[in-house]
Design an enzyme around this catalytic site. Structure first.
Site, PDB file in Angstrom:
ATOM      1  N   GLU A 147       0.821  -1.200   0.000  1.00  0.00           N
ATOM      2  CA  GLU A 147       0.000   0.000   0.000  1.00  0.00           C
ATOM      3  C   GLU A 147       0.862   1.261   0.000  1.00  0.00           C
ATOM      4  O   GLU A 147       0.347   2.369   0.031  1.00  0.00           O
ATOM      5  CB  GLU A 147      -0.911   0.010   1.226  1.00  0.00           C
ATOM      6  N   ARG A 203       5.229   2.719  -1.037  1.00  0.00           N
ATOM      7  CA  ARG A 203       6.182   2.889  -2.126  1.00  0.00           C
ATOM      8  C   ARG A 203       7.378   1.956  -1.961  1.00  0.00           C
ATOM      9  O   ARG A 203       8.101   2.024  -0.965  1.00  0.00           O
ATOM     10  CB  ARG A 203       6.632   4.355  -2.141  1.00  0.00           C
ATOM     11  N   ALA A 211      -0.208   1.989   4.010  1.00  0.00           N
ATOM     12  CA  ALA A 211      -0.646   3.083   3.140  1.00  0.00           C
ATOM     13  C   ALA A 211       0.210   4.335   3.341  1.00  0.00           C
ATOM     14  O   ALA A 211       0.412   4.780   4.471  1.00  0.00           O
ATOM     15  CB  ALA A 211      -2.104   3.400   3.420  1.00  0.00           C
ATOM     16  N   ASN A 254       8.030   7.788  21.395  1.00  0.00           N
ATOM     17  CA  ASN A 254       7.395   8.035  22.688  1.00  0.00           C
ATOM     18  C   ASN A 254       6.573   9.322  22.596  1.00  0.00           C
ATOM     19  O   ASN A 254       7.105  10.387  22.299  1.00  0.00           O
ATOM     20  CB  ASN A 254       8.469   8.164  23.774  1.00  0.00           C
TER      21      ASN A 254
END
Length: 299
Positions: free
Chosen positions: A179, A181, A196, A272
């Site tokens: 999803e 590159r 994605a 964090n």
């Protein structure tokens, strides 16, 4: 190892230069036809192309196209072939609904195609065509064919979603969800998910000669990115980009550069939310549940 294939070549009528060449997966001698050929802008012929050594650079446009076909038909895997200098051998082509032509011929193609009642559309102007116009590997799903270049290597069980992108000399080694590159030189292992909007730094996108990869059962979160390799059962938190120089806090409190962790398995990279520090913790693929088997039935 010598490889020889028979292909169908298109050449520009005016210059005689090669535009592209198609090598049928069956190995049979086949010809293509298109409107650009009918109206006299390009010509087609059948040629034999031989590569004496996959370790030597390509020497012609025909040689370069055969190397890209070998990747996409799964004869070889990414990084197993020399692609040095390939950009200089591939011409810039207008990939049109009437066939491939050089960009300078598009207006003439429109004029000549009008008499055939054909409205010419140009899908792209690029050195690389869509993989699916030349090879359609068995057992894959590709939501948007424009986003997979010839020279991509997609293993059976791979799904490339609409926003996924797979470049040449890159791809998957087993069933995977793409999803994001996947750039040149990058490989993704079995049962891994490239989320994605995510990105993996490759040899043409800042990675230099480093060949980054993702192992098996790993997750690169949505909008995340890596400039290092991930081993098996790794997770990178959504939105976190880990480069080689990123300072990472270890479970024992020590701080190391992320490149020291490159390729190691069983790691969870996260930021964090209170301190902003990038941390790494031990993990396993059950933390994200793995690929959805229902989504990966590509029969």
């Amino acid at each position: 190892m010598t490889i020889q294939r028979t292909g169908h070549r298109y050449r520009d009528i005016n210059t005689g230069k090669t535009i592209d060449i198609w090598f049928p997966a069956s190995g049979a001698i086949k010809r293509r036809s298109c409107l650009a050929e009918k109206v006299g802008l390009i010509s087609g012929d059948v040629v034999e192309v031989e590569i004496e050594s996959l370790g030597a650079p390509a020497v012609s446009t025909e040689d370069a196209y055969l190397r890209l076909h070998l990747l996409s038909d799964r004869t070889i895997k990414p990084n197993e072939i020399n692609l040095d200098g390939i950009f200089g051998l591939l011409p810039n082509v207008a990939w049109t609904s009437a066939g491939p032509v050089f960009p300078s011929s598009v207006d003439e193609l429109r004029d000549r195609a009008a008499s055939e009642y054909h409205h010419v559309t140009v899908s792209s102007v690029d050195k690389f065509p869509r993989m699916t116009d030349y090879i359609l590997p068995e057992g894959v799903r590709i939501a948007d064919a424009d986003r997979v270049r010839l020279g991509a290597h997609l293993a059976t069980g791979t799904t490339v979603m609409h926003e996924g992108f797979v470049n040449f000399n890159a791809g998957t080694l087993g069933e995977s969800m793409i999803e994001g590159r996947v750039t040149p030189g990058v490989t993704v292992g079995r049962n891994s998910d490239v989320g994605a909007g995510s990105s993996i730094m490759g040899t043409l996108s800042g990675g230099g000669k480093s060949k980054n990869s993702i192992g098996e059962h790993s997750l690169l979160g949505a909008n995340a990115g890596i400039g290092i390799s991930l081993g098996d059962e790794c997770i990178v938190e959504a939105g976190l980009y880990v480069t080689a120089g990123t300072k990472v806090k270890m479970p024992d409190g020590s701080v190391v550069a992320a490149k020291q962790l490159s390729g190691q398995s069983g790691l969870l990279f996260r930021r964090n939310s209170q301190t902003g520090a990038v941390e790494v913790l031990p993990t396993n693929s059950s933390r994200w549940g793995g690929l959805n088997t229902n989504l990966h039935s590509n029969d």
